[in-house]
Design a protein around this motif. Structure first.
Motif, short mmCIF file in Angstrom:
data_model
loop_
_atom_site.label_atom_id
_atom_site.label_comp_id
_atom_site.label_asym_id
_atom_site.label_seq_id
_atom_site.Cartn_x
_atom_site.Cartn_y
_atom_site.Cartn_z
N ALA A 176 65.48 22.01 -14.78
CA ALA A 176 64.41 21.18 -15.12
C ALA A 176 65.08 20.03 -16.11
O ALA A 176 64.37 18.84 -16.27
N ASP A 177 66.17 20.52 -16.78
CA ASP A 177 66.58 19.48 -17.85
C ASP A 177 67.57 18.53 -17.04
O ASP A 177 67.89 17.27 -17.59
N LEU A 178 67.92 18.64 -15.85
CA LEU A 178 68.89 17.57 -14.96
C LEU A 178 67.89 16.83 -13.96
O LEU A 178 68.61 15.69 -13.70
N PHE A 179 67.02 17.34 -13.42
CA PHE A 179 66.39 17.08 -12.23
C PHE A 179 64.85 16.71 -12.43
O PHE A 179 64.30 17.80 -13.10
N GLU A 180 64.31 15.87 -11.71
CA GLU A 180 62.89 15.63 -12.00
C GLU A 180 62.27 16.21 -10.46
O GLU A 180 63.07 16.14 -9.59
N PRO A 181 61.03 16.69 -10.55
CA PRO A 181 60.36 17.28 -9.46
C PRO A 181 60.53 16.40 -8.26
O PRO A 181 60.48 16.67 -7.01
N ALA A 182 60.24 15.01 -8.57
CA ALA A 182 60.23 14.01 -7.48
C ALA A 182 61.64 13.87 -6.76
O ALA A 182 61.50 13.58 -5.73
N THR A 183 62.53 14.19 -7.79
CA THR A 183 64.06 13.81 -7.00
C THR A 183 64.05 15.17 -6.06
O THR A 183 64.69 15.09 -5.16
N ILE A 184 63.70 16.45 -6.40
CA ILE A 184 64.04 17.56 -5.71
C ILE A 184 63.25 17.57 -4.21
O ILE A 184 63.75 17.75 -3.25
#
Length: 217
Positions: A176-184
């Motif tokens: 979660a420090d690298l990616f946003e939920p929307a991105t995933i």
């Protein structure tokens, strides 16, 4: 998580059989193609877990024997997916020949620089697992499956494909420090679109496989 349509599952299973590959190999090749398209990296590693129970002596034992195998991918943008799948199949089969080599020993021999909060050598893991039967019969016991999440992740990105005869479900666990939920969520949509493109035209080159649905183009 994202459940794939039944007709897509049927088409991908048929493609895997035609190319003498397992569904695991097909999904690994597809996921690696997705990573290539998203990252534009032409040389990267993806880890895969192996059970470590390839000897008869270990089959009945209780315990955790899993090992991680790092697989190297060097995609060519102009390569047809069908050929990339064959390369992936060969890579997986060669790696199985060395599955007894402990991951920590590989890292040690390569003298990989360690960084706090990061798994050495491999930051992306890919795995396929069979869907567990919720009705596990044990004498004198009632059982039920309970999802468990520790709130942490060992890798920056882990892709898990859960399979059954009727459905395949794709799940991405991420840092979660690298990616946003929307991105995933967007990547899951891209993955399904890419898989549909592969099923429709496995001879399509990696750089032309669709990532966006026609309504998004």
């Amino acid at each position: 998580a994202r459940q794939l349509p039944g007709e897509l599952v049927t088409a991908l299973n048929a493609l895997a059989r035609k190319e003498s590959a397992t569904p695991f190999m097909l999904h690994l090749a597809s996921f690696s193609a997705l990573l290539f398209r998203l990252s534009h990296q032409k040389d990267f590693l993806v880890g895969i877990p192996v059970t470590g129970r390839d000897q008869m002596e270990t089959e009945p034992l209780i315990g955790f024997f899993s090992n991680t195998l790092p697989l190297r991918f060097q995609p060519d943008a102009c390569l047809p997916f069908r050929e990339f799948l064959r390369q992936t199949r060969d890579t997986v089969l060669r790696s199985y020949e060395h599955q007894d080599a402990p991951f920590e020993k590989v890292v040690e021999q390569l003298a990989v620089e360690r960084r706090a909060g990061q798994t050495p050598l491999v930051q992306v893991l890919f795995t396929v697992q069979n869907e567990l039967d919720e009705n596990i019969n044990l004498r004198g016991l009632e059982t039920s499956l309970q999802p468990l999440h520790t709130g942490t992740t060992k890798f920056d990105l882990t892709c898990t494909v859960t399979t059954s005869r009727r459905r395949w479900t794709v799940e991405l666990e991420y840092n979660a420090d690298l990616f946003e939920p929307a991105t995933i969520e967007r990547w899951l949509e891209h993955f399904e679109t890419l898989l549909a493109g592969i099923a429709a035209n496995p001879g399509c080159s990696l750089n032309r496989l669709p990532l966006l649905k026609q309504t998004e183009v």
